[in-house]
Design an enzyme around this catalytic site. Structure first.
Site, PDB file in Angstrom:
ATOM      1  CG  LEU A   1      -2.041  -1.113   1.179  1.00  0.00           C
ATOM      2  CD1 LEU A   1      -3.004  -0.974   2.362  1.00  0.00           C
ATOM      3  CD2 LEU A   1      -2.854  -1.144  -0.123  1.00  0.00           C
TER       4      LEU A   1
ATOM      5  CB  THR B   1       9.909  -2.087  -5.063  1.00  0.00           C
ATOM      6  OG1 THR B   1       9.655  -1.607  -3.739  1.00  0.00           O
ATOM      7  CG2 THR B   1       8.682  -2.846  -5.554  1.00  0.00           C
TER       8      THR B   1
ATOM      9  CB  THR C   1       7.036  -2.600 -18.839  1.00  0.00           C
ATOM     10  OG1 THR C   1       6.888  -1.469 -19.700  1.00  0.00           O
ATOM     11  CG2 THR C   1       8.442  -2.537 -18.246  1.00  0.00           C
ATOM     12  CG  ASP C   2       5.814  -1.192 -23.957  1.00  0.00           C
ATOM     13  OD1 ASP C   2       6.086  -0.619 -22.885  1.00  0.00           O
ATOM     14  OD2 ASP C   2       4.968  -0.741 -24.766  1.00  0.00           O
ATOM     15  CD  GLU C   3       8.224   2.627 -19.950  1.00  0.00           C
ATOM     16  OE1 GLU C   3       9.252   3.035 -19.394  1.00  0.00           O
ATOM     17  OE2 GLU C   3       7.130   3.207 -19.884  1.00  0.00           O
TER      18      GLU C   3
ATOM     19  CE1 TYR D   1       8.213   0.521 -14.051  1.00  0.00           C
ATOM     20  CE2 TYR D   1       8.248   1.208 -16.353  1.00  0.00           C
ATOM     21  CZ  TYR D   1       7.735   0.414 -15.345  1.00  0.00           C
ATOM     22  OH  TYR D   1       6.739  -0.498 -15.631  1.00  0.00           O
TER      23      TYR D   1
ATOM     24  CE  LYS E   1       8.261  -4.211 -14.318  1.00  0.00           C
ATOM     25  NZ  LYS E   1       7.437  -4.881 -13.258  1.00  0.00           N
TER      26      LYS E   1
HETATM   27  P1  NAD Z   1       0.632   0.716  -9.780  1.00  0.00           P
HETATM   28  O1  NAD Z   1       1.703   1.696  -9.471  1.00  0.00           O
HETATM   29  O2  NAD Z   1      -0.759   1.189 -10.005  1.00  0.00           O
HETATM   30  O3  NAD Z   1       0.555  -0.386  -8.623  1.00  0.00           O
HETATM   31  C1  NAD Z   1       1.701  -0.957  -8.041  1.00  0.00           C
HETATM   32  C2  NAD Z   1       1.252  -1.711  -6.808  1.00  0.00           C
HETATM   33  O4  NAD Z   1       2.419  -2.315  -6.203  1.00  0.00           O
HETATM   34  C3  NAD Z   1       0.625  -0.823  -5.724  1.00  0.00           C
HETATM   35  O5  NAD Z   1      -0.517  -1.426  -5.206  1.00  0.00           O
HETATM   36  C4  NAD Z   1       1.717  -0.699  -4.672  1.00  0.00           C
HETATM   37  O6  NAD Z   1       1.217  -0.492  -3.357  1.00  0.00           O
HETATM   38  C5  NAD Z   1       2.398  -2.052  -4.811  1.00  0.00           C
HETATM   39  N1  NAD Z   1       3.783  -2.039  -4.308  1.00  0.00           N
HETATM   40  C6  NAD Z   1       4.760  -1.147  -4.615  1.00  0.00           C
HETATM   41  N2  NAD Z   1       5.893  -1.458  -3.959  1.00  0.00           N
HETATM   42  C7  NAD Z   1       5.626  -2.585  -3.239  1.00  0.00           C
HETATM   43  C8  NAD Z   1       6.396  -3.391  -2.375  1.00  0.00           C
HETATM   44  N3  NAD Z   1       7.683  -3.097  -2.094  1.00  0.00           N
HETATM   45  N4  NAD Z   1       5.818  -4.481  -1.812  1.00  0.00           N
HETATM   46  C9  NAD Z   1       4.514  -4.792  -2.082  1.00  0.00           C
HETATM   47  N5  NAD Z   1       3.730  -4.040  -2.879  1.00  0.00           N
HETATM   48  C10 NAD Z   1       4.289  -2.961  -3.456  1.00  0.00           C
HETATM   49  O7  NAD Z   1       1.176  -0.115 -11.023  1.00  0.00           O
HETATM   50  P2  NAD Z   1       0.432  -0.764 -12.274  1.00  0.00           P
HETATM   51  O8  NAD Z   1       0.323   0.240 -13.342  1.00  0.00           O
HETATM   52  O9  NAD Z   1      -0.760  -1.484 -11.795  1.00  0.00           O
HETATM   53  O10 NAD Z   1       1.550  -1.804 -12.729  1.00  0.00           O
HETATM   54  C11 NAD Z   1       1.560  -3.131 -12.208  1.00  0.00           C
HETATM   55  C12 NAD Z   1       2.688  -3.907 -12.859  1.00  0.00           C
HETATM   56  O11 NAD Z   1       2.524  -3.914 -14.266  1.00  0.00           O
HETATM   57  C13 NAD Z   1       4.077  -3.295 -12.611  1.00  0.00           C
HETATM   58  O12 NAD Z   1       4.989  -4.327 -12.419  1.00  0.00           O
HETATM   59  C14 NAD Z   1       4.383  -2.546 -13.899  1.00  0.00           C
HETATM   60  O13 NAD Z   1       5.771  -2.466 -14.114  1.00  0.00           O
HETATM   61  C15 NAD Z   1       3.696  -3.420 -14.909  1.00  0.00           C
HETATM   62  N6  NAD Z   1       3.229  -2.760 -16.134  1.00  0.00           N
HETATM   63  C16 NAD Z   1       2.471  -1.637 -16.062  1.00  0.00           C
HETATM   64  C17 NAD Z   1       1.987  -1.069 -17.235  1.00  0.00           C
HETATM   65  C18 NAD Z   1       1.133   0.172 -17.213  1.00  0.00           C
HETATM   66  O14 NAD Z   1       0.885   0.750 -18.271  1.00  0.00           O
HETATM   67  N7  NAD Z   1       0.632   0.618 -16.084  1.00  0.00           N
HETATM   68  C19 NAD Z   1       2.300  -1.642 -18.474  1.00  0.00           C
HETATM   69  C20 NAD Z   1       3.086  -2.799 -18.489  1.00  0.00           C
HETATM   70  C21 NAD Z   1       3.537  -3.345 -17.316  1.00  0.00           C
HETATM   71  O1  DAU Z   2       4.714   1.135 -21.730  1.00  0.00           O
HETATM   72  C1  DAU Z   2       4.366   0.550 -20.507  1.00  0.00           C
HETATM   73  C2  DAU Z   2       4.626   1.556 -19.413  1.00  0.00           C
HETATM   74  O2  DAU Z   2       3.646   2.565 -19.589  1.00  0.00           O
HETATM   75  C3  DAU Z   2       4.559   0.967 -18.017  1.00  0.00           C
HETATM   76  O3  DAU Z   2       5.575   0.026 -17.860  1.00  0.00           O
HETATM   77  C4  DAU Z   2       4.706   2.080 -16.975  1.00  0.00           C
HETATM   78  O4  DAU Z   2       4.544   1.551 -15.672  1.00  0.00           O
HETATM   79  C5  DAU Z   2       3.644   3.122 -17.228  1.00  0.00           C
HETATM   80  O5  DAU Z   2       3.825   4.215 -16.346  1.00  0.00           O
HETATM   81  C6  DAU Z   2       3.717   3.623 -18.667  1.00  0.00           C
HETATM   82  O6  DAU Z   2       4.919   4.392 -18.897  1.00  0.00           O
HETATM   83  P1  DAU Z   2       4.894   5.714 -19.809  1.00  0.00           P
HETATM   84  O7  DAU Z   2       6.019   6.582 -19.435  1.00  0.00           O
HETATM   85  O8  DAU Z   2       4.734   5.376 -21.244  1.00  0.00           O
HETATM   86  O9  DAU Z   2       3.472   6.301 -19.312  1.00  0.00           O
HETATM   87  P2  DAU Z   2       3.004   7.767 -18.863  1.00  0.00           P
HETATM   88  O10 DAU Z   2       1.541   7.662 -18.654  1.00  0.00           O
HETATM   89  O11 DAU Z   2       3.832   8.341 -17.795  1.00  0.00           O
HETATM   90  O12 DAU Z   2       3.286   8.603 -20.193  1.00  0.00           O
HETATM   91  C7  DAU Z   2       2.731   8.219 -21.437  1.00  0.00           C
HETATM   92  C8  DAU Z   2       3.223   9.204 -22.493  1.00  0.00           C
HETATM   93  O13 DAU Z   2       2.689  10.499 -22.203  1.00  0.00           O
HETATM   94  C9  DAU Z   2       4.715   9.369 -22.518  1.00  0.00           C
HETATM   95  O14 DAU Z   2       5.139   9.565 -23.870  1.00  0.00           O
HETATM   96  C10 DAU Z   2       4.963  10.626 -21.711  1.00  0.00           C
HETATM   97  C11 DAU Z   2       3.735  11.462 -22.021  1.00  0.00           C
HETATM   98  N1  DAU Z   2       3.317  12.378 -20.926  1.00  0.00           N
HETATM   99  C12 DAU Z   2       3.184  11.850 -19.677  1.00  0.00           C
HETATM  100  C13 DAU Z   2       2.805  12.663 -18.624  1.00  0.00           C
HETATM  101  C14 DAU Z   2       2.650  12.096 -17.226  1.00  0.00           C
HETATM  102  C15 DAU Z   2       3.052  13.719 -21.186  1.00  0.00           C
HETATM  103  O15 DAU Z   2       3.172  14.181 -22.342  1.00  0.00           O
HETATM  104  N2  DAU Z   2       2.685  14.510 -20.131  1.00  0.00           N
HETATM  105  C16 DAU Z   2       2.553  14.045 -18.862  1.00  0.00           C
HETATM  106  O16 DAU Z   2       2.210  14.842 -17.964  1.00  0.00           O
END
Ligand code: NAD
Ligand code: DAU
Length: 344
Positions: free
Chosen positions: A36, A103, A128-130, A153, A157
């Protein structure tokens, strides 16, 4: 697969995944293990608690805490670990990478050790694709491409992915990894671009587009990503990686225009601001392998953006307290002094 430990299950994708698997299998029991942090919120799981009470338990804990992880695995008789827990926001990783290393890298190692110590539990890593870095020209990333992360980040990953693979090769741990594109949908913390821009637009605040806004992302609906992860758990080949995305990326400016159109708000809200450091220009996944496994997305990126905009419009109860709380300090840190750019 019956007793699943979902780490990070109180976050955005994790909470959607927990609901998805409980709805799709009557046999599964889920334990959410989550620290959390600011991004993890118990209210994300209210509907799960109400709908699936006896098949769901929440444990608050850190994945870096080996004793607590192992105690939970033993107490809940866990046979499968799905790891969503991570620090996830690129801009926060630029401000301070420390928690990302702890983490995302060390925490994943702790979970792998627990899986090994309890007789080689099934392990799925949500990546992630990143990790492929940004992709030039018209190329798409395939699963066997070299890793080339460019932000703290994505470096964390990518390191975790290497550990997961090493545990498969060295200890025969039954692992799979999915590499997802940008997820959007209900319960995403409003630091990420789509919920940030939707909530700013709903409050008639400017939308801070980084740089020229021509960066490309594949905006996929979170339920589609959850379905893919579940399918990989059921049918994925052990030791394999799977890209998950629609395979159709768009520019950030196109994404902004779609969400403003859905909300019926003016384009004059768009404000170009100083770019993100080391900003990845384009991600682009080849998704042939996950399609061949029998998955296909229900939502196009445009449908996903529109559905997400509507969810935030209709669920102010969820995001308003976040925006009125600690989020304000974070917003000021990242945006208050950011230089504005001339209209592009
Ligand atoms: P989020 O930030 O919404 O949620 C992360 C969760 O992990 C939270 O509930 C947080 O409390 C928990 N957490 C963080 N550190 C922790 C720790 N040390 N121990 C236990 N719990 C912990 O993230 P999300 O967007 O739901 O992403 C989830 C997973 O998917 C991540 O591994 C992320 O890299 C991956 N991912 C996200 C995206 C995206 O677009 N959001 C895309 C591809 C992959
Ligand atoms: O591609 C998967 C990833 O997508 C996940 O692994 C990450 O956890 C998730 O955060 C996300 O990363 P991005 O950096 O692509 O997402 P974000 O939403 O931060 O930004 C998306 C795009 O928008 C990126 O090109 C940056 C741009 N952006 C983002 C923010 C926050 C802006 O132009 N303005 C902003 O204020």
């Amino acid at each position: 697969m019956q007793n699943i430990l979902v780490t990070g299950g109180a976050g955005f994708i994790g909470c959607n995944f927990v609901r998805y698997i409980l709805e799709h299998s009557a046999d599964i029991v889920v334990t959410v293990y989550d620290k959390l942090t600011y991004a993890g919120r118990l209210e994300n799981l209210d509907a799960v608690k109400e709908g699936f009470g006896p098949r769901y338990l929440f444990v608050q804990g850190d994945i870096c805490d080996a004793a607590k992880v192992e105690e939970t695995v033993a107490a809940r008789n866990v046979d499968t670990i799905v790891n969503f827990a991570a620090e996830t926001h690129v801009d926060r990783s630029i401000l301070d990478p420390d928690a990302f290393v702890k983490t995302d890298v060390y925490g994943t190692y702790v979970l792998l050790e627990a899986a090994r110590n309890f007789g080689n539990l099934r392990f799925h890593q949500v990546s992630t694709d990143e990790v492929y870095g940004h992709i030039e020209g018209r190329r798409r990333s395939v699963e066997h491409d070299a890793l080339a992360p460019r932000s703290p980040y994505s470096a964390s990953k990518a390191s975790a992915d290497l550990f997961v693979n090493a545990y498969n090769i060295t200890y025969d741990l039954p692992v799979t990894i999915s590499r997802g594109a940008n997820n959007i949908g209900p319960f995403q913390y409003p630091e990420k671009v789509v919920p940030l821009f939707v909530t700013n637009a709903l409050e008639s605040m400017p939308l801070p587009v980084f740089g020229d806004g021509m960066q490309m992302r594949d905006y996929q609906y979170v339920a589609d990503h959850c379905a893919a992860i579940y399918l990989i758990l059921l049918r994925g080949r052990i030791g394999e990686l799977y890209n998950v995305g629609t395979g159709a990326e768009m520019t950030n400016l196109s994404m902004v225009e779609i969400l403003l159109d859905e909300l019926d708000r003016p384009r004059s809200l768009i404000q170009h601001v100083e770019d993100r450091l080391g900003h990845d220009r384009r991600y682009s996944l080849d998704v042939t392998k996950i399609l061949a496994l029998g998955w296909e997305p229900d939502y196009t990126p445009e449908e996903a953006i529109r559905a997400t905009a509507r969810w935030y419009r209709d669920n102010r109860w969820w995001w308003q307290p976040i925006r009125d709380g600690d989020f304000r300090d974070y917003y000021d840190t990242v945006y208050a002094d950011r230089k504005r750019l001339e209209p592009q």
